[in-house]
Design a protein around this motif. Structure first.
Motif, mmCIF file in Angstrom:
data_model
loop_
_atom_site.group_PDB
_atom_site.id
_atom_site.type_symbol
_atom_site.label_atom_id
_atom_site.label_comp_id
_atom_site.label_asym_id
_atom_site.label_seq_id
_atom_site.Cartn_x
_atom_site.Cartn_y
_atom_site.Cartn_z
ATOM 1 N N MET A 1 76.285 102.446 -7.798
ATOM 2 C CA MET A 1 75.112 102.396 -8.673
ATOM 3 C C MET A 1 73.925 103.115 -8.044
ATOM 4 N N ARG A 2 73.782 102.974 -6.733
ATOM 5 C CA ARG A 2 72.695 103.659 -6.037
ATOM 6 C C ARG A 2 72.874 105.180 -6.119
ATOM 7 N N ALA A 3 74.117 105.632 -5.944
ATOM 8 C CA ALA A 3 74.384 107.064 -6.033
ATOM 9 C C ALA A 3 74.114 107.580 -7.451
ATOM 10 N N GLU A 4 74.475 106.791 -8.464
ATOM 11 C CA GLU A 4 74.208 107.211 -9.842
ATOM 12 C C GLU A 4 72.715 107.314 -10.108
ATOM 13 N N ARG A 5 71.953 106.334 -9.618
ATOM 14 C CA ARG A 5 70.504 106.379 -9.836
ATOM 15 C C ARG A 5 69.872 107.557 -9.096
ATOM 16 N N LEU A 6 70.350 107.819 -7.873
ATOM 17 C CA LEU A 6 69.807 108.951 -7.125
ATOM 18 C C LEU A 6 70.130 110.268 -7.822
ATOM 19 N N ALA A 7 71.353 110.362 -8.361
ATOM 20 C CA ALA A 7 71.730 111.587 -9.077
ATOM 21 C C ALA A 7 70.882 111.756 -10.329
ATOM 22 N N GLU A 8 70.651 110.674 -11.039
ATOM 23 C CA GLU A 8 69.811 110.756 -12.235
ATOM 24 C C GLU A 8 68.381 111.129 -11.875
ATOM 25 N N ARG B 1 64.082 115.123 -11.641
ATOM 26 C CA ARG B 1 63.139 115.866 -10.808
ATOM 27 C C ARG B 1 63.375 117.379 -10.944
ATOM 28 N N ALA B 2 64.644 117.786 -10.993
ATOM 29 C CA ALA B 2 64.950 119.211 -11.142
ATOM 30 C C ALA B 2 64.477 119.740 -12.493
#
Length: 363
Positions: free
Chosen positions: A186-193, A198-199
């Motif tokens: 879940m942390r990785a998904e939130r960071l990716a989102e 941001r991009a």
């Protein structure tokens, strides 16, 4: 006498024993099974005082609960579809609905019945959880899962004379091993989102910045072009006026240019300049302050040979649809409310009429 009292006492005790052993009481929270020589003869479900054959040798009574009972199961580890594990707490409420069957199938003992209840509840929960995905137990399917578990247990426990009233799931938590993995996912998904957002923001910012920079360059270029055009128009007008003045009175124009040269050359700049007194530069220094005589015969002014210079008209639309025109004519509002616009072209002033010549004096 003493023997008679003893006999009377024994008779009274025997009578009391027979009386009390022949009655039994059933209250509103209980139900009773009457057995004769181990065979069930009657089932009492209504509260009251009942009679039977004295002593427990012939008729015996077993009291059973007639209330809702509860069975809890805690820290049960179940596997869902996708090989994930949950820790589940649940409970079941039931009631002895058929005392006769309960006596025959479970010997009338709650411990025996609860062993069967525990096994059935465990199997039903595993079956219900195993048919669903990881997030089903934490969604609106929770109520449906409890109903399915109750419906799976009811036929099995009905054979014991037990009616399952309800099944409730108290807690559904991730297993300790799965919890850490799920948290990292879940942390990785939130960071990716967050990185994606941001991009996108940076992309939009760069696009807007590039548009703004281009517009700034185009606006400055258009303004510089208009300024040069206006400045060139003014210079042309000034040169035309100088040319017209020179053509009308050459002597006065030379005098004026000499005065301007004296003003620019003789300013206190600390520069030493050595010239001959007979130089053409000091032509008007020996005039004792007198101004050259006016020329009575002024010539016709020189007419301009080219049309006034104007800013080219642009048919291009506004920049990027933002309402910024490529070129605009600057204006200035004065204190009295009037507007001052740049000079685009000036008509040639009318020539000065020459005065009538004076007749020469005769000697």
């Amino acid at each position: 006498m003493n023997n008679r009292l003893i006999v009377i006492g024994v008779v009274i005790l025997a009578a009391l024993y027979v009386f009390f052993s022949s009655i039994y009481v059933v209250n509103e929270r209980e139900q009773a099974i009457v057995m004769r020589f181990g065979q069930i003869t009657d089932v009492r479900t209504e509260p009251g005082v009942y009679f039977k054959i004295p002593t427990d040798i012939v008729d015996s009574v077993q009291i059973l609960e007639d209330r809702l009972l509860r069975y809890d199961i805690a820290n049960m580890r179940v596997q869902v579809s996708g090989n994930a594990f949950y820790q589940v707490d649940a409970f079941l409420t039931y009631k002895i609905s058929d005392a006769r069957r309960f006596r025959e199938r479970a010997t009338g003992q709650l411990s025996v019945a609860e062993a069967r209840i525990g096994a059935s509840l465990d199997a039903a929960l595993r079956q219900v959880y195993g048919l669903r995905e990881f997030n089903a137990a934490l969604s609106d399917q929770r109520q449906q899962m409890m109903q399915e578990t109750r419906d799976l247990i009811r036929p099995d426990l009905a054979e014991l004379g037990i009616n399952v009233v309800d099944v409730r799931i108290l807690r559904t938590d991730l297993d300790a091993d799965v919890s850490a993995t799920t948290f990292e996912r879940m942390r990785a998904e939130r960071l990716a989102e967050a990185a994606l957002l941001r991009a996108r923001g940076q992309e939009q910012a760069q696009s807007l910045r590039a548009i703004a920079d281009r517009q700034a360059v185009e606006i400055v270029a258009a303004s510089t072009r208009d300024a040069e055009i206006i400045r060139g128009t003014g210079d042309a007008e000034r040169n035309r006026l100088f040319a017209a003045a020179y053509g009308q009175d050459t002597e006065f124009f030379e005098f004026y240019r000499s005065m301007e040269a004296y003003k620019a050359a003789l300013v206190n700049t600390g520069t030493t300049m050595m010239l001959s007194p007979d130089s053409e530069f000091f032509k008007y220094f020996g005039s004792n302050g007198s101004i050259p005589a006016a020329n009575p015969n002024l010539s016709t002014p020189i007419q301009p040979t080219a049309a006034p210079i104007t800013a080219p008209a642009s048919t291009e639309p506004a920049l990027d649809g933002l309402g910024i025109e490529e070129s605009t004519v600057p204006t200035l509002t004065l204190e009295d409310g009037s507007q001052l616009s740049p000079t685009v072209g000036t008509d040639v002033p009318p020539p000065v009429e020459a005065p009538a010549p004076t007749p020469a004096a005769t000697p």
